[in-house]
Scaffold this motif. Structure first.
Motif, PDB file in Angstrom:
ATOM      1  N   ARG A 211       0.823  -1.206   0.000  1.00 32.97           N
ATOM      2  CA  ARG A 211       0.000   0.000   0.000  1.00 32.97           C
ATOM      3  C   ARG A 211       0.853   1.251   0.000  1.00 32.97           C
ATOM      4  O   ARG A 211       0.538   2.234  -0.677  1.00 32.97           O
ATOM      5  N   ALA A 212       1.950   1.218   0.766  1.00 28.64           N
ATOM      6  CA  ALA A 212       2.853   2.366   0.779  1.00 28.64           C
ATOM      7  C   ALA A 212       3.460   2.580  -0.603  1.00 28.64           C
ATOM      8  O   ALA A 212       3.597   3.721  -1.074  1.00 28.64           O
ATOM      9  N   GLY A 213       3.809   1.477  -1.277  1.00 28.95           N
ATOM     10  CA  GLY A 213       4.361   1.590  -2.623  1.00 28.95           C
ATOM     11  C   GLY A 213       3.350   2.134  -3.604  1.00 28.95           C
ATOM     12  O   GLY A 213       3.683   2.944  -4.478  1.00 28.95           O
ATOM     13  N   GLU A 214       2.079   1.706  -3.466  1.00 31.54           N
ATOM     14  CA  GLU A 214       1.043   2.209  -4.358  1.00 31.54           C
ATOM     15  C   GLU A 214       0.802   3.697  -4.145  1.00 31.54           C
ATOM     16  O   GLU A 214       0.607   4.455  -5.110  1.00 31.54           O
ATOM     17  N   SER A 218       1.387   6.584  -6.912  1.00 28.26           N
ATOM     18  CA  SER A 218       0.305   7.502  -7.267  1.00 28.26           C
ATOM     19  C   SER A 218       0.757   8.945  -7.130  1.00 28.26           C
ATOM     20  O   SER A 218       0.447   9.801  -7.974  1.00 28.26           O
ATOM     21  N   ARG A 219       1.514   9.240  -6.072  1.00 28.44           N
ATOM     22  CA  ARG A 219       2.006  10.595  -5.864  1.00 28.44           C
ATOM     23  C   ARG A 219       2.976  10.983  -6.968  1.00 28.44           C
ATOM     24  O   ARG A 219       2.927  12.100  -7.503  1.00 28.44           O
ATOM     25  N   GLU A 223       2.587  14.039  -9.690  1.00 30.71           N
ATOM     26  CA  GLU A 223       3.602  15.066  -9.898  1.00 30.71           C
ATOM     27  C   GLU A 223       4.035  15.106 -11.353  1.00 30.71           C
ATOM     28  O   GLU A 223       4.273  16.174 -11.922  1.00 30.71           O
ATOM     29  N   SER A 224       4.124  13.910 -11.997  1.00 31.49           N
ATOM     30  CA  SER A 224       4.521  13.837 -13.401  1.00 31.49           C
ATOM     31  C   SER A 224       3.491  14.522 -14.288  1.00 31.49           C
ATOM     32  O   SER A 224       3.830  15.288 -15.199  1.00 31.49           O
ATOM     33  N   HIS A 225       2.197  14.283 -13.995  1.00 30.30           N
ATOM     34  CA  HIS A 225       1.139  14.930 -14.767  1.00 30.30           C
ATOM     35  C   HIS A 225       1.180  16.438 -14.580  1.00 30.30           C
ATOM     36  O   HIS A 225       0.969  17.209 -15.525  1.00 30.30           O
TER      37      HIS A 225
END
Length: 237
Positions: A211-214, A218-219, A223-225
């Motif tokens: 979950r931490a990796g997901e 997602s973050r 940031e990329s978007h």
């Protein structure tokens, strides 16, 4: 230091009497022979063989250390045989073979296989103190091609603990060696509970990491978007 209780003569009839006859005829290597057969034929219980070997050692007819060493060697050799069957025959032929064997339940092998798939190397080590699984877990280890050296080391360690505990208990209890099998059931419940707790902790830890990796992914994606939108806006200007 263990001091054996005063003991009467060993039993002479039934399975216990037959076990005594083998040990009297062959000595400590007979313990290894019996334990090896027990691995291949689970209805012959080590809960009878090993405490009885300890009882015989308390009478001076067997070497205590020899009984433990030979029992462990017998465990490893018997486990090798089942490992080899799993490795060579494959799952379908193993199931067909077990279906033809008297007093052997195919479901026991399937449970052992499930136990191995869930716990891997731990199943081979801890499985040596779990009823039925203790013998049959060697088959899925062979099916899954576990490295033979790792399998041998784990089998030897787990079997040494199990064999030593039961032989020493029979040595200490003397003619009351039969109490070992009675109380052993409760010890096995404790082992199974400990395995369940350990598995639950492992699963919980893995889920938290996933979950931490997901969340991190997602973050990063957000940031990329954001950077892409800024670049497009700058280009339009």
């Amino acid at each position: 230091m263990l001091v054996p209780t005063p003991a009467a003569a060993p039993p002479t009839d039934g399975v216990a009497g037959w076990v005594v006859q083998v040990m009297d005829a062959v000595g400590a290597p007979g313990v290894g022979l019996l334990v090896g057969v027990e691995n291949l034929f689970p209805p012959l219980p080590s809960e009878v063989i090993l405490p009885l070997a300890g009882f015989s050692a308390s009478l001076g007819t067997l070497s205590l250390v020899g009984a433990i060493v030979w029992a462990t060697l017998g465990s490893v050799v018997g486990a090798w045989a089942l490992y080899g069957l799993g490795h060579v025959l494959g799952r379908e032929r193993i199931v067909r073979l077990l279906e033809k064997m008297p007093l052997v339940d195919v479901d026991d092998m399937l449970r052992a296989e499930e136990f191995f798939v869930r716990h891997g190397s731990t199943a081979v080590l801890v499985g040596r103190v779990v009823p039925v699984v203790r013998s049959l877990v060697s088959i899925p280890a062979g099916l899954e091609r576990m490295p033979l050296l790792r399998f041998t080391v784990l089998t030897g360690l787990g079997s040494l603990v199990w064999n030593a505990a039961l032989v020493l208990a029979g040595y200490a209890l003397g003619e009351q060696y039969g109490l070992v099998a009675h109380y052993l059931e409760y010890v096995q419940y404790v082992v199974l509970a400990a395995v369940a707790v350990g598995l639950a902790f492992y699963v919980r830890t893995r889920l938290r990491r996933r979950r931490a990796g997901e969340r991190e992914a997602s973050r990063d994606e957000g940031e990329s978007h954001g950077r892409d939108d800024t670049t497009r806006e700058t280009a339009r200007r």
